[in-house]
Scaffold this motif. Structure first.
Motif, PDB file in Angstrom:
ATOM      1  N   ASP A  87       0.835  -1.196   0.000  1.00 18.63           N
ATOM      2  CA  ASP A  87       0.000   0.000   0.000  1.00 18.63           C
ATOM      3  C   ASP A  87       0.872   1.250   0.000  1.00 18.63           C
ATOM      4  O   ASP A  87       2.020   1.229   0.478  1.00 18.63           O
ATOM      5  CB  ASP A  87      -0.894   0.031   1.236  1.00 18.63           C
ATOM      6  CG  ASP A  87      -1.984  -1.028   1.208  1.00 18.63           C
ATOM      7  OD1 ASP A  87      -2.089  -1.737   0.182  1.00 18.63           O
ATOM      8  OD2 ASP A  87      -2.706  -1.161   2.218  1.00 18.63           O
ATOM      9  N   LYS A  88       0.313   2.337  -0.497  1.00 19.41           N
ATOM     10  CA  LYS A  88       1.017   3.610  -0.518  1.00 19.41           C
ATOM     11  C   LYS A  88       1.517   3.994   0.874  1.00 19.41           C
ATOM     12  O   LYS A  88       2.622   4.506   1.034  1.00 19.41           O
ATOM     13  CB  LYS A  88       0.087   4.692  -1.062  1.00 19.41           C
ATOM     14  CG  LYS A  88       0.708   6.079  -1.125  1.00 19.41           C
ATOM     15  CD  LYS A  88      -0.292   7.113  -1.630  1.00 19.41           C
ATOM     16  CE  LYS A  88       0.338   8.505  -1.642  1.00 19.41           C
ATOM     17  NZ  LYS A  88      -0.645   9.544  -2.044  1.00 19.41           N
ATOM     18  N   GLU A  89       0.713   3.725   1.878  1.00 21.24           N
ATOM     19  CA  GLU A  89       1.061   4.051   3.260  1.00 21.24           C
ATOM     20  C   GLU A  89       2.345   3.351   3.695  1.00 21.24           C
ATOM     21  O   GLU A  89       3.240   3.966   4.292  1.00 21.24           O
ATOM     22  CB  GLU A  89      -0.104   3.642   4.163  1.00 21.24           C
ATOM     23  CG  GLU A  89       0.063   3.939   5.618  1.00 21.24           C
ATOM     24  CD  GLU A  89      -1.155   3.538   6.431  1.00 21.24           C
ATOM     25  OE1 GLU A  89      -1.188   3.860   7.635  1.00 21.24           O
ATOM     26  OE2 GLU A  89      -2.082   2.897   5.865  1.00 21.24           O
ATOM     27  N   GLU A  92       5.426   4.705   1.615  1.00 18.27           N
ATOM     28  CA  GLU A  92       5.903   6.031   2.030  1.00 18.27           C
ATOM     29  C   GLU A  92       6.570   5.985   3.401  1.00 18.27           C
ATOM     30  O   GLU A  92       7.537   6.720   3.646  1.00 18.27           O
ATOM     31  CB  GLU A  92       4.752   7.023   2.007  1.00 18.27           C
ATOM     32  CG  GLU A  92       4.283   7.335   0.584  1.00 18.27           C
ATOM     33  CD  GLU A  92       3.168   8.350   0.527  1.00 18.27           C
ATOM     34  OE1 GLU A  92       2.550   8.645   1.591  1.00 18.27           O
ATOM     35  OE2 GLU A  92       2.880   8.856  -0.586  1.00 18.27           O
ATOM     36  N   TYR A 173       4.710   6.357  14.437  1.00 19.26           N
ATOM     37  CA  TYR A 173       3.831   6.625  13.292  1.00 19.26           C
ATOM     38  C   TYR A 173       2.375   6.466  13.698  1.00 19.26           C
ATOM     39  O   TYR A 173       1.518   7.296  13.359  1.00 19.26           O
ATOM     40  CB  TYR A 173       4.182   5.665  12.158  1.00 19.26           C
ATOM     41  CG  TYR A 173       3.203   5.679  11.010  1.00 19.26           C
ATOM     42  CD1 TYR A 173       3.097   6.788  10.170  1.00 19.26           C
ATOM     43  CD2 TYR A 173       2.375   4.584  10.762  1.00 19.26           C
ATOM     44  CE1 TYR A 173       2.187   6.797   9.120  1.00 19.26           C
ATOM     45  CE2 TYR A 173       1.473   4.589   9.714  1.00 19.26           C
ATOM     46  CZ  TYR A 173       1.383   5.700   8.890  1.00 19.26           C
ATOM     47  OH  TYR A 173       0.478   5.711   7.862  1.00 19.26           O
ATOM     48  N   LYS A 177      -0.659   9.258  13.628  1.00 20.97           N
ATOM     49  CA  LYS A 177      -1.866   9.026  12.839  1.00 20.97           C
ATOM     50  C   LYS A 177      -3.124   9.167  13.702  1.00 20.97           C
ATOM     51  O   LYS A 177      -4.132   9.749  13.271  1.00 20.97           O
ATOM     52  CB  LYS A 177      -1.835   7.634  12.215  1.00 20.97           C
ATOM     53  CG  LYS A 177      -0.886   7.489  11.041  1.00 20.97           C
ATOM     54  CD  LYS A 177      -1.480   8.043   9.756  1.00 20.97           C
ATOM     55  CE  LYS A 177      -2.551   7.139   9.204  1.00 20.97           C
ATOM     56  NZ  LYS A 177      -3.082   7.620   7.904  1.00 20.97           N
TER      57      LYS A 177
END
Length: 330
Positions: A87-89, A92, A173, A177
């Motif tokens: 996933d992009k998450e 990154e 992280y 979030k």
């Protein structure tokens, strides 16, 4: 590279200005999470805590390398074989971790997960490992062997046996979030503390700042400073209890992933700033880099400040942090 917690949130449970404060403790991501939410009423606060726990659980299932079905575990399982789409998450987060590795010259490295555990900090270790054993312990560690493809959102570990692991960086992280999620939902105050990676926002119900206590390095159980925490994060890396003394030298349980040798010189590093994820990366890196190089690195990021305690018990701060304002003995 788990750190011993050397900070404690000093929370005052109050009900004022028609606000309710609720707290809950749970085990997630392999560690303890203390969640505090201030809301207009108890039900809203409890629902906020439920939402935070659900979000941390989601992140845990995505990035925890001890969960076989996680995307990070799939990356590790295909090391030396093929790239894995994530996933992009996750991509990154990996990208930011590698950028920190470059910045610190490998003092921080998410591929430390492949390191052989040749150091023991349970009192059983009586002599240094051999130089050959230390070199071998990190032969699968090296962020330069992590290949990212942004176009396809893939991660490839070049060497068989390589592993990545976000560990405490993932906890930082997650706390960031959750803070951002709560603010987006109109929850304007709280603290999410993931094993010492702490993100705070807003104020306590009586409109006072959240505060943290910093342990006195010379008097166990005593606080030598109380610091307000306004709209930011704080993280401590340290080795008050997890260390070994060999040939008269103190070795931390935090290992330099570039060399395989434990960090020396600093007992703890506390970093303040806007992001727990970044503060975690900086605190771990400074433990490895040492006082001089660590302060020089952090100076490039003026929105962050730090407090260091040396092996001799000396307190050192970054130029932008005036500890005298917060000492308890004033």
């Amino acid at each position: 590279m788990k750190r011993l917690l050397t900070i404690a949130a000093l929370l005052i449970t109050l009900t004022a200005h028609a606000q309710a404060l609720r707290k809950r403790t749970t085990m997630l991501m392999g560690g303890r999470f203390d969640i505090t939410i201030v809301a207009k009423d108890s039900l809203t606060a409890e629902n906020g805590i439920d939402t935070v726990i659900a979000e941390i659980t989601r992140i845990e299932n995505l990035i925890s390398d001890w969960i076989p079905s996680s995307q990070v575990s799939q990356v590790n399982a295909h090391a030396g074989i093929r790239p894995v789409r994530v996933d992009k998450e996750v991509f990154e987060l990996t990208e930011r971790a590698i950028a920190l590795s470059r910045l610190t010259g490998g003092a921080f490295d998410i591929s430390f997960a492949a390191m052989d555990r040749i150091w023991n900090f349970d009192g059983s270790m009586t002599k240094m490992p051999t130089k050959a054993a230390i070199q071998k312990s990190v032969e699968k560690v090296g962020y330069k062997n992590i290949i990212l493809n942004r176009e396809h959102s893939t991660i490839f570990l070049k060497l068989k046996g390589m592993k990545i692991g976000f560990g405490a960086l993932g906890e930082g992280y997650a706390t960031d979030k959750c803070r951002d999620m709560m603010l987006a939902k109109g929850i304007n105050a709280g603290i999410v503390n993931g094993s010492g990676d702490m993100s705070a926002w807003g104020k306590q119900p009586d409109e006072s700042d959240w505060v943290i206590g910093i342990n006195d390095p010379k008097q166990s159980g005593e606080l030598f400073a109380i610091v307000p925490l306004r709209e930011g994060a704080v993280v401590t890396s340290g080795s008050y209890e997890k260390f070994v003394v060999l040939n008269g030298k103190r070795y931390s349980h935090i290992i330099n992933p570039a060399t395989g040798y434990p960090a020396t010189g600093l007992t703890s590093v506390t970093v303040f700033g806007p992001s727990a994820e970044q503060a975690n990366g900086f605190s771990t890196s400074i433990m490895v880099l040492g006082k001089k190089a660590g302060l020089e690195m952090l100076a490039k990021f003026p929105e962050f400040s730090c407090l260091l305690i040396t092996d001799e018990g000396k307190v050192v701060t970054s130029p932008n942090f005036d500890i005298s304002r917060y000492k308890t003995d004033q």
